[in-house]
Write a protein that holds these residues in place. Structure first.
Motif, PDB file in Angstrom:
ATOM      1  N   GLY A  88       0.842  -0.960  -0.087  1.00  0.00           N
ATOM      2  CA  GLY A  88      -0.179   0.154  -0.005  1.00  0.00           C
ATOM      3  C   GLY A  88       0.825   1.432  -0.085  1.00  0.00           C
ATOM      4  O   GLY A  88       2.038   1.261   0.172  1.00  0.00           O
ATOM      5  N   ASP A  89       0.192   2.448  -0.183  1.00  0.00           N
ATOM      6  CA  ASP A  89       0.687   3.904  -0.332  1.00  0.00           C
ATOM      7  C   ASP A  89       0.477   4.462   1.133  1.00  0.00           C
ATOM      8  O   ASP A  89      -0.611   4.794   1.193  1.00  0.00           O
ATOM      9  CB  ASP A  89       0.387   4.584  -1.499  1.00  0.00           C
ATOM     10  N   PRO A  90       1.413   4.608   1.940  1.00  0.00           N
ATOM     11  CA  PRO A  90       1.316   5.318   3.028  1.00  0.00           C
ATOM     12  C   PRO A  90       0.701   6.885   3.021  1.00  0.00           C
ATOM     13  O   PRO A  90      -0.076   7.175   3.839  1.00  0.00           O
ATOM     14  CB  PRO A  90       2.734   5.383   3.869  1.00  0.00           C
ATOM     15  N   ASP A  91       1.250   7.500   1.837  1.00  0.00           N
ATOM     16  CA  ASP A  91       0.506   8.954   1.627  1.00  0.00           C
ATOM     17  C   ASP A  91      -0.744   9.004   1.441  1.00  0.00           C
ATOM     18  O   ASP A  91      -1.487   9.602   1.922  1.00  0.00           O
ATOM     19  CB  ASP A  91       1.499   9.572   0.818  1.00  0.00           C
ATOM     20  N   ASP A  92      -1.172   7.934   0.248  1.00  0.00           N
ATOM     21  CA  ASP A  92      -2.641   7.828   0.133  1.00  0.00           C
ATOM     22  C   ASP A  92      -3.412   7.533   1.234  1.00  0.00           C
ATOM     23  O   ASP A  92      -4.601   8.051   1.442  1.00  0.00           O
ATOM     24  CB  ASP A  92      -2.649   6.723  -0.936  1.00  0.00           C
ATOM     25  N   PHE A  93      -2.939   6.496   2.044  1.00  0.00           N
ATOM     26  CA  PHE A  93      -3.678   6.044   3.545  1.00  0.00           C
ATOM     27  C   PHE A  93      -3.974   7.337   4.434  1.00  0.00           C
ATOM     28  O   PHE A  93      -4.869   7.396   4.487  1.00  0.00           O
ATOM     29  CB  PHE A  93      -2.932   5.239   3.971  1.00  0.00           C
ATOM     30  N   LEU A  94      -2.841   7.984   4.583  1.00  0.00           N
ATOM     31  CA  LEU A  94      -3.063   9.135   5.440  1.00  0.00           C
ATOM     32  C   LEU A  94      -3.946  10.254   4.815  1.00  0.00           C
ATOM     33  O   LEU A  94      -4.870  10.684   5.526  1.00  0.00           O
ATOM     34  CB  LEU A  94      -1.590   9.853   5.639  1.00  0.00           C
ATOM     35  N   ASP A  95      -3.869  10.405   3.607  1.00  0.00           N
ATOM     36  CA  ASP A  95      -4.918  11.525   2.834  1.00  0.00           C
ATOM     37  C   ASP A  95      -6.332  10.872   3.196  1.00  0.00           C
ATOM     38  O   ASP A  95      -7.219  11.746   3.206  1.00  0.00           O
ATOM     39  CB  ASP A  95      -4.613  11.386   1.223  1.00  0.00           C
ATOM     40  N   ARG A  96      -6.496   9.607   2.849  1.00  0.00           N
ATOM     41  CA  ARG A  96      -7.983   9.167   2.953  1.00  0.00           C
ATOM     42  C   ARG A  96      -8.278   9.301   4.308  1.00  0.00           C
ATOM     43  O   ARG A  96      -9.769   9.328   4.445  1.00  0.00           O
ATOM     44  CB  ARG A  96      -8.191   7.795   2.561  1.00  0.00           C
ATOM     45  N   ALA A  97      -7.569   8.787   5.516  1.00  0.00           N
ATOM     46  CA  ALA A  97      -7.831   8.894   6.868  1.00  0.00           C
ATOM     47  C   ALA A  97      -8.118  10.247   7.058  1.00  0.00           C
ATOM     48  O   ALA A  97      -9.289  10.655   7.936  1.00  0.00           O
ATOM     49  CB  ALA A  97      -6.670   8.320   7.652  1.00  0.00           C
TER      50      ALA A  97
END
Length: 210
Positions: free
Chosen positions: A190-199
Motif C-alpha cells: 500500500g501507499d502510506p501517503d494515500d492512506f493518510l490522505d484518505r484517513a
C-alpha cells in the motif's frame, strides 16, 4: 451463560495501590488518563471525586497504608468503578444531618451516580459505583479508538494505565500505533501517503468524532 449480545468493547483496568494520602493525586491522574483512552473524559470529574471519597474512606476506616485495588470496567452505556480492600466492615449511610464525614461523602456519591453498592468478597469487601456513559456523550469512533489503543499498548508490554505523564504519553502511544499501521500497509504494497490522505478525509467528513 448469559445470552446478552455484546455490541460494544468491554474495557477493564485494574490498579493495585496502598491507601495513603500522598498517592491520591497520582491515582487521580491515572484515572484521567484511562478515561481519556476510553473516550469518556467527560466523566473525569465525577469519577475522580467518587474515587477520592472511596480511598479517603479506606484510609479513615481501614487504616492508612492499607492494601487496596481500583477496578474500572467500561461496557456499553455504563462505567463501573470498584474499590476493593481487606476489611469486612460495610459502610453505612446515615442521616445527612449527622456530622460524620463519611456519611456526607456517601450521600454525595449517591446523588452523583446511577447506582452504588457494597459486596463482601473472599478477602474483604468491594464498594462500587456506576456512571452513565451516555451522559459523557462519547462517540463510537472515539470508544473504538480507545479500545484499539489499549489493546496495542498491552501488546507493546506497557499498558496505558501504567504510564505516568498524561497527554504526552497518549500522544506517543497514538503516534507509534499509526507508525506501525503504516509499516504494515507498506508491507502489503500500500501507499502510506494515500492512506493518510484518505484517513484525513474521513476524519474531516464525519463530525460524529468532533
Amino acid at each position: 451463560m448469559s445470552s446478552r449480545e455484546i455490541t460494544e468493547p468491554r474495557l477493564r483496568c485494574v490498579l493495585s495501590f496502598e491507601a495513603v494520602p500522598t498517592q491520591i493525586a497520582e491515582l487521580r491522574k491515572a484515572v484521567r488518563t484511562q478515561l481519556t483512552v476510553w473516550g469518556v473524559v467527560g466523566l473525569t470529574d465525577e469519577v475522580q471525586l467518587a474515587f477520592t471519597e472511596l480511598v479517603s474512606n479506606v484510609i479513615r476506616h481501614v487504616g492508612e497504608g492499607a492494601a487496596a485495588t481500583l477496578v474500572m470496567d467500561s461496557e456499553g452505556e455504563r462505567l463501573r468503578i470498584e474499590l476493593h480492600d481487606k476489611s469486612f466492615a460495610v459502610p453505612i449511610t446515615s442521616s445527612p444531618e449527622r456530622e460524620a464525614v463519611c456519611s456526607r461523602g456517601l450521600h454525595l456519591l449517591a446523588a452523583m451516580i446511577t447506582d452504588w453498592g457494597t459486596a463482601i468478597t473472599a478477602t474483604g469487601k468491594a464498594v462500587s459505583c456506576e456512571f452513565s456513559v451516555e451522559a459523557a456523550q462519547p462517540c463510537r469512533r472515539i470508544r473504538r479508538g480507545g479500545a484499539i489503543l489499549e489493546s496495542y499498548s498491552r501488546q507493546a508490554g506497557v499498558p496505558v494505565m501504567a504510564l505516568p505523564g498524561g497527554a504526552p504519553v497518549l500522544q506517543d502511544a497514538v503516534t507509534n500505533l499509526i507508525a506501525d499501521l503504516l509499516h504494515w500497509l507498506t508491507a502489503q504494497g500500500g501507499d502510506p501517503d494515500d492512506f493518510l490522505d484518505r484517513a484525513q478525509m474521513h476524519y474531516e467528513a464525519e463530525p460524529e468524532a468532533a
